[in-house]
Motif scaffolding. Structure first.
Motif, PDB file in Angstrom:
ATOM      1  N   GLY A 149       0.785  -1.228   0.000  1.00  0.00           N
ATOM      2  CA  GLY A 149       0.000   0.000   0.000  1.00  0.00           C
ATOM      3  C   GLY A 149       0.818   1.281   0.000  1.00  0.00           C
ATOM      4  O   GLY A 149       0.252   2.377   0.025  1.00  0.00           O
ATOM      5  N   PHE A 150       2.147   1.173  -0.010  1.00  0.00           N
ATOM      6  CA  PHE A 150       2.999   2.356  -0.044  1.00  0.00           C
ATOM      7  C   PHE A 150       2.872   3.027  -1.409  1.00  0.00           C
ATOM      8  O   PHE A 150       2.698   2.350  -2.429  1.00  0.00           O
ATOM      9  N   GLU A 151       2.977   4.355  -1.414  1.00  0.00           N
ATOM     10  CA  GLU A 151       2.937   5.141  -2.642  1.00  0.00           C
ATOM     11  C   GLU A 151       4.232   5.926  -2.780  1.00  0.00           C
ATOM     12  O   GLU A 151       4.865   6.281  -1.782  1.00  0.00           O
ATOM     13  N   LYS A 152       4.588   6.233  -4.019  1.00  0.00           N
ATOM     14  CA  LYS A 152       5.787   7.033  -4.261  1.00  0.00           C
ATOM     15  C   LYS A 152       5.532   8.459  -3.780  1.00  0.00           C
ATOM     16  O   LYS A 152       4.546   9.081  -4.157  1.00  0.00           O
ATOM     17  N   GLU A 153       6.435   8.943  -2.925  1.00  0.00           N
ATOM     18  CA  GLU A 153       6.276  10.280  -2.352  1.00  0.00           C
ATOM     19  C   GLU A 153       7.286  11.277  -2.911  1.00  0.00           C
ATOM     20  O   GLU A 153       6.952  12.420  -3.173  1.00  0.00           O
ATOM     21  N   ALA A 154       8.542  10.850  -3.077  1.00  0.00           N
ATOM     22  CA  ALA A 154       9.577  11.778  -3.530  1.00  0.00           C
ATOM     23  C   ALA A 154      10.687  11.016  -4.240  1.00  0.00           C
ATOM     24  O   ALA A 154      10.912   9.834  -3.983  1.00  0.00           O
ATOM     25  N   PHE A 155      11.372  11.737  -5.107  1.00  0.00           N
ATOM     26  CA  PHE A 155      12.527  11.193  -5.825  1.00  0.00           C
ATOM     27  C   PHE A 155      13.660  12.203  -5.702  1.00  0.00           C
ATOM     28  O   PHE A 155      13.473  13.389  -5.964  1.00  0.00           O
ATOM     29  N   TYR A 156      14.819  11.725  -5.279  1.00  0.00           N
ATOM     30  CA  TYR A 156      15.986  12.586  -5.130  1.00  0.00           C
ATOM     31  C   TYR A 156      17.120  12.017  -5.982  1.00  0.00           C
ATOM     32  O   TYR A 156      17.583  10.902  -5.742  1.00  0.00           O
ATOM     33  N   ALA A 157      17.552  12.806  -6.976  1.00  0.00           N
ATOM     34  CA  ALA A 157      18.610  12.364  -7.885  1.00  0.00           C
ATOM     35  C   ALA A 157      19.970  12.453  -7.212  1.00  0.00           C
ATOM     36  O   ALA A 157      20.286  13.457  -6.567  1.00  0.00           O
ATOM     37  N   LYS A 158      20.741  11.377  -7.342  1.00  0.00           N
ATOM     38  CA  LYS A 158      22.127  11.329  -6.850  1.00  0.00           C
ATOM     39  C   LYS A 158      22.265  11.948  -5.454  1.00  0.00           C
ATOM     40  O   LYS A 158      23.160  12.739  -5.192  1.00  0.00           O
ATOM     41  N   SER A 159      21.413  11.538  -4.551  1.00  0.00           N
ATOM     42  CA  SER A 159      21.368  12.153  -3.217  1.00  0.00           C
ATOM     43  C   SER A 159      22.015  11.332  -2.111  1.00  0.00           C
ATOM     44  O   SER A 159      22.231  11.843  -1.012  1.00  0.00           O
ATOM     45  N   LEU A 160      22.303  10.062  -2.376  1.00  0.00           N
ATOM     46  CA  LEU A 160      22.919   9.198  -1.364  1.00  0.00           C
ATOM     47  C   LEU A 160      24.239   8.644  -1.871  1.00  0.00           C
ATOM     48  O   LEU A 160      24.318   8.167  -3.006  1.00  0.00           O
ATOM     49  N   PHE A 161      25.255   8.684  -1.018  1.00  0.00           N
ATOM     50  CA  PHE A 161      26.531   8.066  -1.365  1.00  0.00           C
ATOM     51  C   PHE A 161      26.532   6.685  -0.742  1.00  0.00           C
ATOM     52  O   PHE A 161      26.619   6.527   0.468  1.00  0.00           O
ATOM     53  N   LEU A 162      26.398   5.663  -1.580  1.00  0.00           N
ATOM     54  CA  LEU A 162      26.197   4.300  -1.115  1.00  0.00           C
ATOM     55  C   LEU A 162      27.155   3.374  -1.837  1.00  0.00           C
ATOM     56  O   LEU A 162      27.187   3.348  -3.071  1.00  0.00           O
ATOM     57  N   ASN A 163      27.928   2.634  -1.079  1.00  0.00           N
ATOM     58  CA  ASN A 163      28.846   1.638  -1.640  1.00  0.00           C
ATOM     59  C   ASN A 163      29.742   2.224  -2.732  1.00  0.00           C
ATOM     60  O   ASN A 163      29.942   1.629  -3.782  1.00  0.00           O
ATOM     61  N   GLY A 164      30.236   3.427  -2.472  1.00  0.00           N
ATOM     62  CA  GLY A 164      31.206   4.041  -3.369  1.00  0.00           C
ATOM     63  C   GLY A 164      30.642   4.802  -4.551  1.00  0.00           C
ATOM     64  O   GLY A 164      31.397   5.199  -5.441  1.00  0.00           O
ATOM     65  N   GLU A 165      29.329   5.019  -4.599  1.00  0.00           N
ATOM     66  CA  GLU A 165      28.754   5.776  -5.711  1.00  0.00           C
ATOM     67  C   GLU A 165      27.568   6.611  -5.244  1.00  0.00           C
ATOM     68  O   GLU A 165      26.905   6.288  -4.272  1.00  0.00           O
ATOM     69  N   TRP A 166      27.317   7.706  -5.966  1.00  0.00           N
ATOM     70  CA  TRP A 166      26.133   8.526  -5.706  1.00  0.00           C
ATOM     71  C   TRP A 166      24.957   7.871  -6.407  1.00  0.00           C
ATOM     72  O   TRP A 166      25.017   7.568  -7.601  1.00  0.00           O
ATOM     73  N   VAL A 167      23.883   7.618  -5.646  1.00  0.00           N
ATOM     74  CA  VAL A 167      22.709   6.937  -6.195  1.00  0.00           C
ATOM     75  C   VAL A 167      21.449   7.761  -5.955  1.00  0.00           C
ATOM     76  O   VAL A 167      21.393   8.600  -5.051  1.00  0.00           O
ATOM     77  N   ASP A 168      20.450   7.484  -6.767  1.00  0.00           N
ATOM     78  CA  ASP A 168      19.151   8.123  -6.605  1.00  0.00           C
ATOM     79  C   ASP A 168      18.428   7.493  -5.412  1.00  0.00           C
ATOM     80  O   ASP A 168      18.747   6.379  -4.994  1.00  0.00           O
ATOM     81  N   ASP A 169      17.437   8.213  -4.914  1.00  0.00           N
ATOM     82  CA  ASP A 169      16.664   7.747  -3.766  1.00  0.00           C
ATOM     83  C   ASP A 169      15.182   7.956  -4.047  1.00  0.00           C
ATOM     84  O   ASP A 169      14.764   9.064  -4.359  1.00  0.00           O
ATOM     85  N   LEU A 170      14.418   6.881  -3.952  1.00  0.00           N
ATOM     86  CA  LEU A 170      12.979   6.940  -4.079  1.00  0.00           C
ATOM     87  C   LEU A 170      12.391   6.748  -2.690  1.00  0.00           C
ATOM     88  O   LEU A 170      12.660   5.749  -2.033  1.00  0.00           O
ATOM     89  N   VAL A 171      11.593   7.715  -2.243  1.00  0.00           N
ATOM     90  CA  VAL A 171      10.944   7.616  -0.944  1.00  0.00           C
ATOM     91  C   VAL A 171       9.502   7.223  -1.168  1.00  0.00           C
ATOM     92  O   VAL A 171       8.766   7.877  -1.920  1.00  0.00           O
ATOM     93  N   MET A 172       9.107   6.135  -0.513  1.00  0.00           N
ATOM     94  CA  MET A 172       7.722   5.668  -0.585  1.00  0.00           C
ATOM     95  C   MET A 172       7.099   5.835   0.794  1.00  0.00           C
ATOM     96  O   MET A 172       7.777   5.725   1.805  1.00  0.00           O
ATOM     97  N   ARG A 173       5.794   6.094   0.818  1.00  0.00           N
ATOM     98  CA  ARG A 173       5.135   6.348   2.102  1.00  0.00           C
ATOM     99  C   ARG A 173       3.811   5.591   2.214  1.00  0.00           C
ATOM    100  O   ARG A 173       3.170   5.282   1.221  1.00  0.00           O
ATOM    101  N   LEU A 174       3.467   5.327   3.459  1.00  0.00           N
ATOM    102  CA  LEU A 174       2.173   4.745   3.802  1.00  0.00           C
ATOM    103  C   LEU A 174       1.614   5.565   4.946  1.00  0.00           C
ATOM    104  O   LEU A 174       2.256   5.685   5.997  1.00  0.00           O
ATOM    105  N   GLN A 175       0.464   6.154   4.732  1.00  0.00           N
ATOM    106  CA  GLN A 175      -0.185   7.004   5.734  1.00  0.00           C
ATOM    107  C   GLN A 175      -1.222   6.176   6.463  1.00  0.00           C
ATOM    108  O   GLN A 175      -1.948   5.399   5.844  1.00  0.00           O
ATOM    109  N   HIS A 176      -1.334   6.364   7.765  1.00  0.00           N
ATOM    110  CA  HIS A 176      -2.334   5.630   8.547  1.00  0.00           C
ATOM    111  C   HIS A 176      -3.642   6.399   8.552  1.00  0.00           C
ATOM    112  O   HIS A 176      -3.715   7.571   8.591  1.00  0.00           O
TER     113      HIS A 176
END
Length: 176
Positions: A149-176
């Motif tokens: 039931g989670f929905e896509k809430e936000a997208f951040y381009a090249k926002s996380l440095f993970l395992n040696g590379e800058w990667v995009d981040d998709l935030v999904m949300r579920l509201q009660h």
């Protein structure tokens, strides 16, 4: 350590313990299989350090991560873990992350485990919003959270440095 046990038909979820280190290392240490994960241990000692120093022993403490292991009841073995981050400023918000042993994927365990955790967070801890931060290339995780039931809430381009590379981040949300 917080005494919490969540149970489903096939699974038991409980707080992580030092005795879980070997099992966690076995499924979390492969860098290729876990390429979308933020933490890939290099040794069993890394896992012990993680359990003893980076995981909060108390659930629902603002600004901390709490870790549950997923145990397959029939085999009595640890097959995954769920991380829960309790927001430091917004007590009604929690973030979820899940890692499942690749040999156990595709059997519905992740959905089963997350369903009981989501219910616990909403019903017992009175959270109002849950989020998951997912690498957009991890399409199986996106589909899993959508089925919950989670929905896509936000997208951040090249926002996380993970395992040696800058990667995009998709935030999904579920509201009660």
């Amino acid at each position: 350590m917080t005494e919490i046990e969540l149970e489903t038909r096939r699974l038991l979820l409980r707080p992580i313990k030092p005795t879980d280190a070997e099992a966690l290392f076995n499924y979390r240490s492969d860098a290729e299989i876990n390429k979308y994960q933020g933490w890939i241990p290099k040794s069993e000692e890394d896992v012990h350090d993680f359990i003893n120093h980076r995981v909060c022993p108390q659930i629902d403490m603002a600004g901390t991560w709490f870790q549950l292991v997923i145990i397959q009841k029939d085999a009595r073995s640890v097959i995954g873990d769920i991380a829960i981050h309790f927001d430091a400023e917004d007590h009604s918000l929690a973030e979820l992350g899940i890692t499942l042993d690749w040999r156990q994927q595709g059997k519905g365990y992740a959905r089963e485990a997350l369903t009981v955790v989501v219910d616990y967070l909403f019903q017992k801890l009175h959270k109002q919003k849950l989020v998951a931060s997912i690498d957009p290339r991890n399409t199986s995780s996106i589909k899993l959270f959508e089925r919950l039931g989670f929905e896509k809430e936000a997208f951040y381009a090249k926002s996380l440095f993970l395992n040696g590379e800058w990667v995009d981040d998709l935030v999904m949300r579920l509201q009660h």
